[in-house]
Design a protein around this motif. Structure first.
Motif, short mmCIF file in Angstrom:
data_model
loop_
_atom_site.label_atom_id
_atom_site.label_comp_id
_atom_site.label_asym_id
_atom_site.label_seq_id
_atom_site.Cartn_x
_atom_site.Cartn_y
_atom_site.Cartn_z
N SER A 171 0.83 -1.20 0.00
CA SER A 171 0.00 0.00 0.00
C SER A 171 0.86 1.25 0.00
O SER A 171 2.01 1.25 0.45
N LEU A 172 0.26 2.29 -0.52
CA LEU A 172 0.83 3.63 -0.47
C LEU A 172 -0.25 4.52 0.14
O LEU A 172 -1.42 4.46 -0.26
N LEU A 173 0.13 5.31 1.14
CA LEU A 173 -0.80 6.22 1.81
C LEU A 173 -0.42 7.65 1.48
O LEU A 173 0.75 7.93 1.15
N PRO A 174 -1.36 8.58 1.59
CA PRO A 174 -1.02 9.98 1.33
C PRO A 174 0.18 10.45 2.15
O PRO A 174 1.04 11.18 1.65
N SER A 175 0.24 10.03 3.41
CA SER A 175 1.34 10.46 4.28
C SER A 175 2.70 10.00 3.76
O SER A 175 3.72 10.64 4.03
N ASP A 176 2.73 8.90 2.99
CA ASP A 176 3.99 8.42 2.41
C ASP A 176 4.55 9.43 1.41
O ASP A 176 5.75 9.44 1.13
N LEU A 177 3.67 10.26 0.86
CA LEU A 177 4.08 11.28 -0.11
C LEU A 177 4.00 12.70 0.49
O LEU A 177 4.07 13.69 -0.24
N GLY A 178 3.83 12.76 1.82
CA GLY A 178 3.76 14.05 2.48
C GLY A 178 2.45 14.77 2.25
O GLY A 178 2.39 16.01 2.36
N LEU A 179 1.41 14.03 1.94
CA LEU A 179 0.09 14.61 1.67
C LEU A 179 -0.87 14.30 2.81
O LEU A 179 -0.74 13.26 3.46
N PRO A 180 -1.88 15.15 3.01
CA PRO A 180 -2.88 14.87 4.05
C PRO A 180 -3.88 13.82 3.57
O PRO A 180 -4.12 13.67 2.37
N SER A 181 -4.46 13.11 4.50
CA SER A 181 -5.54 12.16 4.21
C SER A 181 -6.87 12.87 4.32
O SER A 181 -7.00 13.86 5.04
#
Length: 192
Positions: A171-181
């Motif tokens: 999985s890739l989460l928004p936080s992995d790219l420095g983005l908010p969820s």
């Protein structure tokens, strides 16, 4: 939703249509693509036509699958294909393949990051899942280079051409790219 076009440093990601049918058909004659993906095998011209003229546009219209051809902007050459398919509320599954001639250049990693960033910021997705049959080391390498966390192996997790097979999942989460969820995320505390 109307199809969108995305750009990255080296790529143009755009929907495919009837004018791309021959390029898709030619690329998918590669035995490696037919082996590791769930596309029909043998892959016939009518499969390519149904994909570019029905499956891709329908996915955009009903917001069930967002498919991008991965193109080199200068030559217009098809380098691969990528789609994010909606699986549940806030969860999309990414799938991709690269043309034989363009493997090993990092294009699909770049495309996966570009499309995932778009999904997080424009589609309110909070999790992009990646799955690949165990043994598909090329796909796993792309996922790992794109920052996906490999979470494990699902027994009988993929049906490929009528055969149940084990698959890796990540999985890739928004936080992995420095983005908010869009929704709060409460990770499980570590049990050391």
């Amino acid at each position: 939703m109307d199809p969108v076009t995305l750009t990255s440093e080296r790529l143009l990601l755009r929907t495919v249509g009837p004018h791309d049918t021959d390029a898709v058909y030619d690329a998918v004659q590669d035995p490696e693509i037919q082996r590791w993906t769930t596309i029909p095998s043998p892959y016939l011209p009518e499969h390519a036509t149904a994909f570019t003229e029905q499956m891709v546009p329908d996915g955009w219209v009903d917001c069930s699958m967002f498919t991008f051809g991965v193109f080199l902007p200068v030559s217009g050459e098809l380098a691969g294909m990528l789609a994010i398919t909606m699986r549940s509320l806030g969860v999309g599954e990414i799938g991709f393949w690269a043309t034989k001639e363009h493997r090993g250049n990092g294009y699909i990693t770049e495309a996966a990051l570009t499309a995932s960033r778009w999904a997080f910021t424009q589609l309110a997705i909070d999790r992009v899942e990646w799955r690949a049959e165990v043994g598909n080391t090329g796909s796993r390498a792309v996922a790992e280079r794109a920052g996906f966390t490999i979470e494990g192996t699902l027994r009988s997790g993929i049906n490929n051409k009528g055969v149940r097979r084990d698959c890796w999942i990540g999985s890739l989460l928004p936080s992995d790219l420095g983005l908010p969820s869009t929704a709060p995320y409460l990770p499980t505390p570590r049990q050391d």
